[in-house]
Write an enzyme that holds these catalytic residues in place. Structure first.
Site, PDB file in Angstrom:
ATOM      1  N   ARG A  21       0.846  -0.963  -0.001  1.00  0.00           N
ATOM      2  CA  ARG A  21       0.076   0.007   0.006  1.00  0.00           C
ATOM      3  C   ARG A  21       0.759   1.333  -0.030  1.00  0.00           C
ATOM      4  O   ARG A  21       1.790   1.144   0.484  1.00  0.00           O
ATOM      5  CB  ARG A  21      -1.083   0.072   1.293  1.00  0.00           C
ATOM      6  N   HIS A  62      -1.568   0.625 -10.012  1.00  0.00           N
ATOM      7  CA  HIS A  62      -1.900  -0.440  -9.066  1.00  0.00           C
ATOM      8  C   HIS A  62      -2.572  -1.755  -9.646  1.00  0.00           C
ATOM      9  O   HIS A  62      -3.786  -1.639  -9.430  1.00  0.00           O
ATOM     10  CB  HIS A  62      -3.096   0.306  -8.100  1.00  0.00           C
ATOM     11  N   GLU A 111      -3.594   7.646  -4.600  1.00  0.00           N
ATOM     12  CA  GLU A 111      -3.851   7.082  -5.772  1.00  0.00           C
ATOM     13  C   GLU A 111      -5.161   7.704  -6.249  1.00  0.00           C
ATOM     14  O   GLU A 111      -6.040   8.078  -5.216  1.00  0.00           O
ATOM     15  CB  GLU A 111      -4.170   5.642  -5.643  1.00  0.00           C
TER      16      GLU A 111
HETATM   17  P1  NAP Z   1      -1.243 -11.583   4.624  1.00  0.00           P
HETATM   18  O1  NAP Z   1      -1.240 -13.125   4.031  1.00  0.00           O
HETATM   19  O2  NAP Z   1      -2.224 -11.527   5.716  1.00  0.00           O
HETATM   20  O3  NAP Z   1       0.106 -11.302   5.028  1.00  0.00           O
HETATM   21  C1  NAP Z   1       0.476  -9.945   5.532  1.00  0.00           C
HETATM   22  C2  NAP Z   1       2.164 -10.267   6.290  1.00  0.00           C
HETATM   23  O4  NAP Z   1       2.234  -9.058   6.590  1.00  0.00           O
HETATM   24  C3  NAP Z   1       2.025 -11.407   7.188  1.00  0.00           C
HETATM   25  O5  NAP Z   1       3.419 -12.030   7.087  1.00  0.00           O
HETATM   26  C4  NAP Z   1       2.093 -10.564   8.648  1.00  0.00           C
HETATM   27  O6  NAP Z   1       2.749 -11.057   9.369  1.00  0.00           O
HETATM   28  C5  NAP Z   1       2.993  -9.243   8.106  1.00  0.00           C
HETATM   29  N1  NAP Z   1       2.547  -7.969   8.687  1.00  0.00           N
HETATM   30  C6  NAP Z   1       1.521  -7.489   9.027  1.00  0.00           C
HETATM   31  N2  NAP Z   1       1.546  -6.285   9.815  1.00  0.00           N
HETATM   32  C7  NAP Z   1       2.956  -6.096   9.850  1.00  0.00           C
HETATM   33  C8  NAP Z   1       3.744  -5.055  10.437  1.00  0.00           C
HETATM   34  N3  NAP Z   1       3.287  -4.314  11.325  1.00  0.00           N
HETATM   35  N4  NAP Z   1       5.272  -5.342  10.607  1.00  0.00           N
HETATM   36  C9  NAP Z   1       5.533  -6.375   9.915  1.00  0.00           C
HETATM   37  N5  NAP Z   1       4.992  -7.237   9.055  1.00  0.00           N
HETATM   38  C10 NAP Z   1       3.553  -7.245   9.385  1.00  0.00           C
HETATM   39  O7  NAP Z   1      -1.728 -10.820   3.448  1.00  0.00           O
HETATM   40  P2  NAP Z   1      -1.473 -10.921   1.909  1.00  0.00           P
HETATM   41  O8  NAP Z   1      -2.620 -11.564   1.365  1.00  0.00           O
HETATM   42  O9  NAP Z   1      -0.196 -11.381   1.692  1.00  0.00           O
HETATM   43  O10 NAP Z   1      -1.809  -9.202   1.522  1.00  0.00           O
HETATM   44  C11 NAP Z   1      -0.679  -8.496   1.950  1.00  0.00           C
HETATM   45  C12 NAP Z   1      -1.227  -6.987   1.480  1.00  0.00           C
HETATM   46  O11 NAP Z   1      -0.713  -6.651   0.150  1.00  0.00           O
HETATM   47  C13 NAP Z   1      -2.686  -6.546   1.470  1.00  0.00           C
HETATM   48  O12 NAP Z   1      -2.945  -6.226   2.790  1.00  0.00           O
HETATM   49  C14 NAP Z   1      -2.850  -5.598   0.371  1.00  0.00           C
HETATM   50  O13 NAP Z   1      -2.625  -4.281   1.154  1.00  0.00           O
HETATM   51  C15 NAP Z   1      -1.520  -5.770  -0.519  1.00  0.00           C
HETATM   52  N6  NAP Z   1      -2.068  -6.190  -1.690  1.00  0.00           N
HETATM   53  C16 NAP Z   1      -1.625  -5.286  -2.939  1.00  0.00           C
HETATM   54  C17 NAP Z   1      -2.145  -5.844  -4.105  1.00  0.00           C
HETATM   55  C18 NAP Z   1      -1.629  -4.878  -5.239  1.00  0.00           C
HETATM   56  O14 NAP Z   1      -2.577  -4.861  -6.198  1.00  0.00           O
HETATM   57  N7  NAP Z   1      -0.611  -4.265  -5.356  1.00  0.00           N
HETATM   58  C19 NAP Z   1      -2.639  -6.850  -4.400  1.00  0.00           C
HETATM   59  C20 NAP Z   1      -3.145  -7.494  -3.182  1.00  0.00           C
HETATM   60  C21 NAP Z   1      -2.943  -7.231  -1.897  1.00  0.00           C
HETATM   61  P3  NAP Z   1       2.815 -11.004  10.998  1.00  0.00           P
HETATM   62  O15 NAP Z   1       1.221 -10.950  11.191  1.00  0.00           O
HETATM   63  O16 NAP Z   1       3.771 -11.836  11.829  1.00  0.00           O
HETATM   64  O17 NAP Z   1       3.511  -9.341  11.308  1.00  0.00           O
HETATM   65  C1  8YV Z   2      -7.328  -4.730  -5.712  1.00  0.00           C
HETATM   66  C2  8YV Z   2      -5.741  -4.973  -3.808  1.00  0.00           C
HETATM   67  O1  8YV Z   2      -7.331  -4.454  -6.793  1.00  0.00           O
HETATM   68  O2  8YV Z   2      -6.539  -7.119  -3.110  1.00  0.00           O
HETATM   69  C3  8YV Z   2      -6.117  -5.905  -2.778  1.00  0.00           C
HETATM   70  O3  8YV Z   2      -5.646  -5.722  -1.685  1.00  0.00           O
HETATM   71  O4  8YV Z   2      -4.928  -4.109  -3.800  1.00  0.00           O
HETATM   72  C4  8YV Z   2      -6.141  -5.143  -5.263  1.00  0.00           C
HETATM   73  O5  8YV Z   2      -6.037  -6.599  -5.593  1.00  0.00           O
HETATM   74  C5  8YV Z   2      -7.949  -3.848  -5.153  1.00  0.00           C
HETATM   75  O6  8YV Z   2      -8.306  -3.855  -3.549  1.00  0.00           O
HETATM   76  C6  8YV Z   2      -9.367  -3.402  -5.721  1.00  0.00           C
HETATM   77  O7  8YV Z   2      -9.380  -2.066  -6.352  1.00  0.00           O
END
Ligand code: NAP
Ligand code: 8YV
Length: 315
Positions: A232, A279, A261
């Site tokens: 993010r 994004h 964004e």
């Molecule tokens: P997830 O499975 O919940 O993994 C999150 C990881 O972050 C866990 O390893 C957690 O471990 C760690 N974490 C949480 N808070 C933390 C902190 N304060 N300091 C250090 N580590 C921390 O989530 P995910 O499915 O992998 O997704 C992660 C994030 O990616 C989403 O929440 C979203 O914001 C972002 N994302 C972006 C896109 C995009 O389009 N660019 C798409 C999908 C997701 P601990 O709890 O042990 O700290």
């Molecule tokens: C999505 C994301 O595009 O899943 C997330 O956390 O950042 C993206 O996969 C978004 O949330 C929808 O606009």
């Protein structure tokens, strides 16, 4: 029986299960000329919300939707939703984990390679006719690097699996050390940044992760350092990053997400050592379809027998 009424903040991509929404009344917020007046008109009747970034789902909205039972978020990250307020109002929140892991990890690797080897810059060079005059300048390399993953959750693990085929060192930080992997663990973001020369961010956007990457951390990443953010925008202090890219504190950055964004600072757009994406981590047709299906499965599960597939809170 009256049909159940739902508020949608954004269009849902088409997906195999979309027909299951036919029995609901769908109120489309993005089509309303005056969203405030629209919510005042339908608010009492709304029992479910299909939410998406960046529309905030907060206390003020819950007060205007007194009969809402569920917020089904399109996205795994739900930082635009006040989950504590939802819980106070007895509202269950769901998200879309797992179905997008591989897609986002692919994009993260693509962004990393594009940034290190300057692939978009090389493409522009050719299109501009520069190759006719001289070869494209040599780039940095991924060879010999150690990649740090900040947030080794579902997507972080998918990124690490891919990296293991690239013959690079792999390290990570999350608040808890995992017992199911042998990647090197660092107990703070700063210790990780000191130890690596590529840092990939894939943590949720929370109060705790806001500006985790600041001027001090970029200093630790160092002059050969590359930052990749697919998490993010708020995880990075954007002004500190702009400065670090301009004065050589770090080498380059690849960014899929930004603090405000879809607004991206001109200083980033003008910088030659950044690759910028709008994004698009999960933005393929099949993956967005799978996310939409999970949104629908959560809504239908709730209104058929109060069971959701991927809860965020207890409601
Ligand atoms: P997830 O499975 O919940 O993994 C999150 C990881 O972050 C866990 O390893 C957690 O471990 C760690 N974490 C949480 N808070 C933390 C902190 N304060 N300091 C250090 N580590 C921390 O989530 P995910 O499915 O992998 O997704 C992660 C994030 O990616 C989403 O929440 C979203 O914001 C972002 N994302 C972006 C896109 C995009 O389009 N660019 C798409 C999908 C997701 P601990 O709890 O042990 O700290
Ligand atoms: C999505 C994301 O595009 O899943 C997330 O956390 O950042 C993206 O996969 C978004 O949330 C929808 O606009």
């Amino acid at each position: 029986m009256q049909p159940i009424e739902l508020l949608l903040t954004h269009p849902l991509p088409s997906s195999p299960r979309q027909g299951e929404l036919d029995g609901f009344v769908l109120h489309k917020l993005w089509e309303a000329a005056d969203p405030d007046a629209f919510i005042a008109q339908i608010g009492e009747r709304v029992r479910g919300v299909i939410a998406s970034r960046p529309t905030p789902i907060n206390e003020a909205l819950f007060n205007r939707l007194p009969n809402v039972e569920i917020v089904s978020n399109f996205g795994v990250g739900y930082d635009q939703i006040d989950v504590d307020a939802a819980t106070r109002h007895g509202v269950v929140v769901t998200n879309t984990p797992s179905v997008l892991d591989e897609e986002v990890a692919d994009l993260a690797l693509g962004l990393l390679l594009a940034t290190v080897r300057r692939i978009p810059q090389a493409d522009r060079y050719l299109r501009d006719g520069q190759w006719l005059k001289s070869s494209f300048p040599l780039s940095a390399s991924l060879r010999g690097r150690t990649v740090g993953i900040l947030g080794l959750g579902n997507i972080g693990l998918a990124i690490a699996r891919r990296l293991s085929g690239f013959d690079v060192g792999i390290a990570y930080h999350s608040r808890r050390q995992r017992t199911d992997v042998s990647y090197r663990y660092y107990d703070s973001p700063g210790a990780l940044a000191e130890a690596v020369d590529v840092l990939i961010l894939i943590v949720p956007g929370t109060a705790e992760t806001r500006h985790l990457v600041d001027a001090a951390l970029l200093e630790k990443l160092g002059p050969n350092g590359i930052l990749i953010n697919v998490a993010r925008g708020i995880v990075v202090d954007e002004q500190a990053l702009i400065k670090a890219l301009a004065d050589g504190t770090i080498l380059a950055a690849g960014l899929d997400v930004f603090e405000r964004e879809p607004n991206v600072p001109a200083a980033l757009i003008e910088a030659d050592n950044v690759v910028l994406l709008p994004h698009v981590g999960s933005a393929s047709e099949p993956t967005r379809g799978a996310m939409a299906d999970l949104v629908i499965a959560n809504i239908c599960g709730w209104f058929s027998d109060k069971q959701v597939v991927t809860p965020v809170n207890q409601g």
